[in-house]
Design a protein around this motif. Structure first.
Motif, PDB file in Angstrom:
ATOM      1  N   VAL A   1       2.502  -6.989  -5.120  1.00  0.00           N
ATOM      2  CA  VAL A   1       1.206  -6.278  -4.303  1.00  0.00           C
ATOM      3  C   VAL A   1       1.693  -4.730  -4.478  1.00  0.00           C
ATOM      4  CG1 VAL A   1       0.135  -8.013  -3.441  1.00  0.00           C
ATOM      5  CG2 VAL A   1       1.939  -6.938  -2.088  1.00  0.00           C
ATOM      6  N   THR A   2       0.614  -3.835  -4.575  1.00  0.00           N
ATOM      7  CA  THR A   2       0.925  -2.377  -4.671  1.00  0.00           C
ATOM      8  C   THR A   2      -0.007  -1.516  -3.629  1.00  0.00           C
ATOM      9  OG1 THR A   2      -0.378  -1.774  -6.303  1.00  0.00           O
ATOM     10  CG2 THR A   2       1.673  -2.414  -6.926  1.00  0.00           C
ATOM     11  N   GLY A   3       0.061  -0.459  -3.695  1.00  0.00           N
ATOM     12  CA  GLY A   3      -0.835   0.241  -2.511  1.00  0.00           C
ATOM     13  C   GLY A   3      -2.277   0.558  -2.762  1.00  0.00           C
TER      14      GLY A   3
ATOM     15  N   PRO B  70      -3.223  -6.376  -6.130  1.00  0.00           N
ATOM     16  CA  PRO B  70      -3.626  -5.318  -7.056  1.00  0.00           C
ATOM     17  C   PRO B  70      -2.321  -4.697  -7.813  1.00  0.00           C
ATOM     18  CG  PRO B  70      -3.896  -4.784  -4.701  1.00  0.00           C
ATOM     19  CD  PRO B  70      -3.192  -6.173  -4.719  1.00  0.00           C
ATOM     20  N   ALA B  71      -2.998  -3.799  -8.778  1.00  0.00           N
ATOM     21  CA  ALA B  71      -2.031  -2.948  -9.459  1.00  0.00           C
ATOM     22  C   ALA B  71      -2.478  -1.660  -9.167  1.00  0.00           C
ATOM     23  CB  ALA B  71      -1.747  -3.424 -11.001  1.00  0.00           C
TER      24      ALA B  71
ATOM     25  N   GLN C 269       6.388  -0.256  -1.455  1.00  0.00           N
ATOM     26  CA  GLN C 269       6.520   0.496  -0.284  1.00  0.00           C
ATOM     27  C   GLN C 269       5.102   0.937   0.268  1.00  0.00           C
ATOM     28  OE1 GLN C 269       9.557  -0.618   0.728  1.00  0.00           O
ATOM     29  NE2 GLN C 269       9.788   1.269   2.021  1.00  0.00           N
ATOM     30  N   ALA C 270       4.366   1.345  -0.650  1.00  0.00           N
ATOM     31  CA  ALA C 270       2.740   1.713  -0.446  1.00  0.00           C
ATOM     32  C   ALA C 270       2.270   0.504  -0.101  1.00  0.00           C
ATOM     33  CB  ALA C 270       2.200   2.391  -1.494  1.00  0.00           C
ATOM     34  N   ALA C 271       2.314  -0.645  -0.603  1.00  0.00           N
ATOM     35  CA  ALA C 271       1.622  -1.749  -0.264  1.00  0.00           C
ATOM     36  C   ALA C 271       1.876  -2.252   1.428  1.00  0.00           C
ATOM     37  CB  ALA C 271       2.202  -3.004  -1.150  1.00  0.00           C
ATOM     38  N   ALA C 272       3.039  -1.897   1.643  1.00  0.00           N
ATOM     39  CA  ALA C 272       3.272  -2.136   3.333  1.00  0.00           C
ATOM     40  C   ALA C 272       2.817  -1.592   4.051  1.00  0.00           C
ATOM     41  CB  ALA C 272       4.993  -2.202   3.480  1.00  0.00           C
ATOM     42  N   LYS C 273       2.064  -0.424   3.695  1.00  0.00           N
ATOM     43  CA  LYS C 273       1.161   0.533   4.730  1.00  0.00           C
ATOM     44  C   LYS C 273      -0.002  -0.106   5.057  1.00  0.00           C
ATOM     45  CE  LYS C 273       3.048   4.912   3.004  1.00  0.00           C
ATOM     46  NZ  LYS C 273       2.511   5.996   2.147  1.00  0.00           N
TER      47      LYS C 273
END
Ligand SMILES: Cc1cc2nc3c(=O)[nH]c(=O)nc-3n(C[C@H](O)[C@H](O)[C@H](O)COP(=O)(O)O)c2cc1C
Length: 380
Positions: free
Chosen positions: A7-9, A83-84, A36-40
């Motif tokens: 999973v991405t941001g 999502p990509a 890292q962006a996904a975790a936001k």
């Protein structure tokens, strides 16, 4: 199967929760890798609860255990990045591996599927479009985006990604480039422009068959009187009357026709406009005429034809099915006893009858029965 999801941001990340549920319900083992962006957007805790597995993220990569990108990449049967983001798509297409999720991609020898999600301008950017050509992507949908813009860029629906993943995992070379047309639902024959005659067919068996042949790798067209919320990769044609079904079957130019739709044997005489109650009086007598018998009319067509017969007369059902096999020059008939599974049920039992065999597919979900039918059809 082992399913690794990256999973991405992107805001579409909320849909990944539903995608995970589909795999878990299917009995698969699911693990997650997060950028890292996904975790936001969402906490690893959500995914850990849904999968009951530790989520791999930069902060917990560990080389004294299997919590690292190499072992996660080796573990999986398919890697789905959904999502990509445009960022991840463009980096992956160019072999850049400057984060854990992308390192996992480069290390993965299993099939990899990207479900992009981006603002329309980011999605349509020439660089992103060039990158798509180098990756195995499931195209995004058009519509109202989270940012308020309207256009292409909405991540494909969880069901679409799930089915496409099943296709990647189950595709059979036999069905590659083969055109399979499936009919579903019940025909709708008009009395006038506001009334019609139809039947109780739910379209569930036809939908399950369309999905089964898609999963096996065929090029599927679904002709139906119902709405089917499946995948844009199955071409759907909405019809009403038997004549519509017949015309669209011929237009689809199939190699195989799976005739699961229930076509009315008789159709009412049609009056244009709306018949007025005052004109009709106390009693309405419907004049019904014999309808087109689609399979009989297609008797001399070269493509393979599989008929469906729904019977209530258990004693004579097989005999009736064999009669129509011969009379309509079919390759197989799927006999379904309505005394066991009535219209609309989620399960079915089928006797698959050919000129020289009778195979029983015992009571199961329509999805599983459809997969068995697809395998049997391969050998007719
Ligand atoms: C609220 C918000 C929503 C975003 N949605 C998307 C998106 O849907 N698609 C996309 O390509 N980038 C989106 N971005 C930008 C990415 O998060 C950004 O490019 C990030 O660097 C992606 O990193 P990653 O690909 O490693 O996850 C969004 C950013 C924010 C702040």
């Amino acid at each position: 199967m082992n399913i690794l999801i990256g999973v991405t941001g992107s805001i579409a990340i909320y849909k990944t929760c539903e995608l995970i549920r589909l795999f878990v319900k299917n009995g698969d083992s699911v693990r997650l890798v997060m950028s890292q962006a996904a975790a936001k957007f969402i906490s690893p805790l959500t995914f850990e609860t849904l999968t009951r597995q530790k989520v791999l993220i930069e902060q917990n990569e560990d080389w004294s255990s299997e919590m690292n990108h190499i072992d996660y990449a080796k573990w999986t049967d398919i890697y789905i990045i959904a999502p990509a983001t445009a960022n991840t798509v463009n980096k992956a297409a160019n072999g850049i591996a400057d984060n854990l999720l992308l390192q996992t991609y480069l290390a993965c020898t299993a099939p990899v599927l990207f479900a992009p999600s981006a603002n329309t301008n980011m999605y349509n950017h020439p660089t992103t479009q060039e990158s798509f050509k180098k990756l195995n992507i499931i195209e995004a949908n058009a519509g109202l985006l989270a940012c308020g813009d309207e256009g292409i860029g909405k991540m494909a629906e969880p069901e679409e990604i799930f089915l496409r993943a099943l296709r990647e995992l189950n595709k059979d070379e036999f069905w590659q480039n083969k055109k399979v047309t499936v009919t579903a639902g019940g025909s709708i024959e008009k009395i006038d422009d506001v009334r019609f005659v139809s039947n109780f067919s739910s379209g569930k068996m036809g939908e399950a068959l369309a999905k089964a042949f898609y999963i096996k790798g065929a090029d599927v067209t679904l002709i139906s009187s119902k709405e089917h919320n499946i995948t844009k990769e199955i071409k759907q044609i909405k019809v009403q009357s038997a004549e519509d079904y017949y015309r669209e079957i011929l237009n689809s130019d199939p190699d195989y026709l799976i005739m699961a739709a229930a076509i009315s044997d008789f159709k009412p005489s049609y009056t244009s406009g709306k018949l007025k109650k005052e004109q009709i009086g106390e009693k309405m007598i419907l004049e019904m005429n014999k309808n087109i018998d689609i399979l009989e009319s297609l008797k001399d067509q070269k493509f393979k034809k599989i008929g469906f017969k729904a019977e209530r007369d258990e004693q004579n059902a097989v005999k009736y099915a064999k009669n129509s096999l011969k009379k309509k020059n079919l390759n197989a008939v799927c006999l379904n006893l309505l005394t066991k599974n009535d219209f609309g049920s989620d399960e079915n039992e089928i006797i698959f009858i050919t000129n020289n065999s009778e195979t029983v597919f015992t009571q199961d979900t329509k999805e599983n029965i459809a997969l068995k039918i697809a395998d049997a059809v391969k050998h007719i």
